[in-house]
Design a protein around this motif. Structure first.
Motif, short mmCIF file in Angstrom:
data_model
loop_
_atom_site.label_atom_id
_atom_site.label_comp_id
_atom_site.label_asym_id
_atom_site.label_seq_id
_atom_site.Cartn_x
_atom_site.Cartn_y
_atom_site.Cartn_z
N PRO A 58 0.66 -1.23 0.00
CA PRO A 58 0.02 0.07 0.11
C PRO A 58 0.84 1.21 -0.09
O PRO A 58 0.39 2.36 -0.58
CB PRO A 58 -0.74 0.03 1.47
CG PRO A 58 -0.09 -1.17 2.16
CD PRO A 58 0.51 -2.05 1.32
N ASP A 59 2.24 1.26 0.40
CA ASP A 59 3.02 2.42 0.59
C ASP A 59 3.67 2.59 -0.79
O ASP A 59 4.16 3.75 -0.96
CB ASP A 59 3.93 2.37 1.56
CG ASP A 59 3.26 2.34 3.10
OD1 ASP A 59 1.95 2.97 2.90
OD2 ASP A 59 3.86 1.73 4.18
N ALA A 60 3.70 1.71 -1.64
CA ALA A 60 4.48 1.93 -2.92
C ALA A 60 3.75 2.47 -3.96
O ALA A 60 2.66 2.42 -4.26
CB ALA A 60 4.87 0.25 -3.26
N ASP A 61 4.56 3.00 -4.86
CA ASP A 61 3.87 3.92 -6.13
C ASP A 61 3.94 2.97 -7.23
O ASP A 61 3.14 3.13 -8.08
CB ASP A 61 4.87 5.07 -6.42
CG ASP A 61 4.60 6.12 -5.08
OD1 ASP A 61 3.50 6.48 -4.85
OD2 ASP A 61 5.68 6.71 -4.83
N TYR A 62 4.81 2.03 -7.30
CA TYR A 62 4.86 1.01 -8.48
C TYR A 62 5.93 -0.09 -7.85
O TYR A 62 6.56 -0.12 -7.03
CB TYR A 62 5.47 1.53 -9.89
CG TYR A 62 7.16 2.13 -9.64
CD1 TYR A 62 8.11 1.04 -9.79
CD2 TYR A 62 7.45 3.36 -9.18
CE1 TYR A 62 9.38 1.79 -9.94
CE2 TYR A 62 8.68 3.53 -9.11
CZ TYR A 62 9.65 2.75 -9.31
OH TYR A 62 11.07 3.38 -9.41
N ARG A 63 5.92 -1.17 -8.79
CA ARG A 63 6.56 -2.35 -8.51
C ARG A 63 7.52 -2.61 -9.62
O ARG A 63 7.02 -2.33 -10.66
CB ARG A 63 5.64 -3.48 -8.16
CG ARG A 63 6.38 -4.83 -7.86
CD ARG A 63 5.21 -5.90 -7.61
NE ARG A 63 5.96 -7.23 -7.90
CZ ARG A 63 5.59 -8.54 -7.86
NH1 ARG A 63 4.45 -8.37 -8.82
NH2 ARG A 63 6.20 -9.66 -7.98
N ASP A 89 8.26 9.51 -16.32
CA ASP A 89 8.17 9.77 -17.69
C ASP A 89 6.88 9.36 -18.52
O ASP A 89 6.35 10.06 -19.22
CB ASP A 89 9.35 9.32 -18.66
CG ASP A 89 9.11 9.90 -20.06
OD1 ASP A 89 9.43 11.06 -20.22
OD2 ASP A 89 9.19 8.94 -21.07
N ASN A 90 6.30 8.29 -18.03
CA ASN A 90 5.02 7.69 -18.25
C ASN A 90 3.62 8.11 -17.81
O ASN A 90 2.85 7.56 -17.46
CB ASN A 90 5.11 6.21 -18.48
CG ASN A 90 5.73 5.75 -19.60
OD1 ASN A 90 5.58 5.91 -20.87
ND2 ASN A 90 6.99 5.07 -19.46
N GLY A 91 3.92 9.34 -16.96
CA GLY A 91 2.97 9.88 -16.27
C GLY A 91 2.71 9.48 -14.65
O GLY A 91 1.80 9.76 -14.10
N GLY A 92 3.65 8.62 -14.12
CA GLY A 92 3.58 8.32 -12.70
C GLY A 92 3.51 9.36 -11.81
O GLY A 92 4.53 10.42 -12.02
N VAL A 93 2.64 9.40 -10.88
CA VAL A 93 2.64 10.48 -10.02
C VAL A 93 2.71 9.92 -8.41
O VAL A 93 1.96 8.97 -8.16
CB VAL A 93 1.27 11.43 -10.02
CG1 VAL A 93 1.08 12.17 -8.81
CG2 VAL A 93 1.03 12.04 -11.36
N PRO A 94 3.86 10.11 -7.81
CA PRO A 94 4.04 9.59 -6.34
C PRO A 94 2.82 10.01 -5.53
O PRO A 94 2.41 11.30 -5.42
CB PRO A 94 5.45 10.06 -6.12
CG PRO A 94 5.39 11.31 -6.85
CD PRO A 94 4.92 11.40 -8.23
N LYS A 95 2.74 9.37 -4.46
CA LYS A 95 1.74 9.42 -3.34
C LYS A 95 2.11 10.60 -2.36
O LYS A 95 1.50 11.34 -1.95
CB LYS A 95 1.35 8.13 -2.61
CG LYS A 95 0.77 7.15 -3.35
CD LYS A 95 0.75 5.86 -2.65
CE LYS A 95 0.04 4.69 -3.60
NZ LYS A 95 0.22 3.45 -2.61
N GLY A 96 3.55 10.81 -2.34
CA GLY A 96 4.08 11.66 -1.39
C GLY A 96 5.22 12.44 -2.09
O GLY A 96 5.49 12.39 -3.29
N GLU A 97 6.17 13.25 -1.23
CA GLU A 97 7.17 13.70 -1.79
C GLU A 97 8.07 12.97 -2.65
O GLU A 97 8.84 13.41 -3.18
CB GLU A 97 7.91 14.85 -0.63
CG GLU A 97 6.90 15.85 -0.22
CD GLU A 97 7.52 16.93 0.74
OE1 GLU A 97 9.02 16.55 1.00
OE2 GLU A 97 6.94 17.89 1.57
N GLU A 98 8.65 11.78 -1.91
CA GLU A 98 9.41 10.91 -2.24
C GLU A 98 8.57 9.69 -3.15
O GLU A 98 7.62 9.53 -3.02
CB GLU A 98 10.26 10.16 -1.27
CG GLU A 98 11.11 11.16 -0.29
CD GLU A 98 11.78 10.45 0.78
OE1 GLU A 98 12.79 11.17 1.11
OE2 GLU A 98 11.34 9.43 1.16
N ILE A 99 9.27 9.11 -4.17
CA ILE A 99 8.78 7.91 -4.84
C ILE A 99 9.08 6.90 -4.01
O ILE A 99 10.29 6.73 -3.46
CB ILE A 99 9.43 7.99 -6.31
CG1 ILE A 99 9.03 9.51 -6.88
CG2 ILE A 99 8.87 6.82 -7.04
CD1 ILE A 99 10.18 10.12 -7.23
#
Length: 278
Positions: A58-63, A89-99
């Motif tokens: 749940p805390d990860a932005d991508y795998r 580059d493909n439009g990923g938006v992190p949940k927080g300040e860090e990825i």
């Protein structure tokens, strides 16, 4: 019917394309099988190929899954930065300040600093003194007297690194390894760069005994080296390293300790974009 997936190839740890370490990245790879991933990684014939997926934590932005031509890795450095670059580059938006990247080694934090990305060095799986017999094996693989090794440390954060230091950069660049003599060890070698012409604080080389090859620029090794060199007083809390010189590359790695955490940073360049049909 074959799957059609977005494919990108990037160059990591260089401000100029083709001077760093190339990485192949496949996007939206959730439906690929393990066998397909392994086969494609063998086909690219790069040190690593990665596959981006939806996170399961749940805390990860991508795998991401990371494959060499022969095996899957729980973690690797230049694939972490390159995969993050492609995800953004493909439009990923992190949940927080860090990825936050999810991989076999767990969760890895990544920061953006202008155009540069930096990952937090994961904990070492093995550290401590290197056995005499292992040092002799390393010296044989490097084709040098064991007395030329001025310091050593186990520094494994996933790929199995054992690290040694030589006294000067010229000795490091002169190495012509015997990969069979490494007996499967993955050996990182570091030496200080001194003199008025120096472009970094250290020169690094990475010899993968399991693959029988030299890696151009290695994030995982530089992360584990920093976790050895800084606490041991062999390097300052902020320094730069060059890698790939002996192979005609000009990789540059930026290391910074902030509190107890060490960050490994570098530039990433887009080189190839297309479609994978598999």
């Amino acid at each position: 019917m074959p799957q059609t997936l977005k494919f990108q190839q990037v160059d990591v740890f260089s401000s100029t394309p083709t001077e760093g370490n190339p990485l192949a990245v496949v996007g939206a790879a959730d439906d690929m099988t393990d066998a397909q991933m392994a086969a494609f990684a063998r086909w690219t014939n790069l040190s690593e190929t990665t596959f981006l997926m939806r996170p399961t934590h749940p805390d990860a932005d991508y795998r991401v899954r990371i494959f060499t031509t022969t095996r899957e890795l729980p973690f690797a450095g230049h694939p972490t930065l390159g995969s993050c670059f492609v995800w953004l580059d493909n439009g990923g938006v992190p949940k927080g300040e860090e990825i936050v990247q999810e991989c076999g080694a767990g969760l890895v934090r990544i920061r953006r600093d202008g155009s540069r990305l930096a990952f937090s060095a994961p904990p070492l799986l093995r550290s401590g003194p290197v056995e005499t017999e292992t040092l002799q094996t390393i010296a044989a693989g490097l084709r040098i007297p064991v007395e030329q090794i001025v310091a050593s440390q186990w520094a494994d954060n996933g790929p199995g690194w054992v690290a040694v230091m030589l006294a000067d950069r010229d000795a490091l660049l002169a190495i012509r390894p015997d990969y069979t003599a490494f007996k499967g060890l993955n050996v990182g070698v570091v030496a200080p760069w001194t003199g008025a012409d120096k472009e970094a604080d250290f020169e690094v080389r990475a010899f993968t005994g399991d693959l029988g090859a030299e890696d151009p620029v290695t994030g995982s090794l530089n992360a584990s080296l920093a976790q050895w060199l800084i606490p041991a007083g062999l390097a300052p809390s902020i320094y730069t390293a060059r890698q790939g010189t002996a192979m005609g590359h000009r990789g540059r790695i930026n290391i910074k300790q902030v509190g107890e955490q060490i960050w490994i940073g570098g530039d990433v360049q887009q080189c190839i974009e297309g479609k994978l049909m598999i």
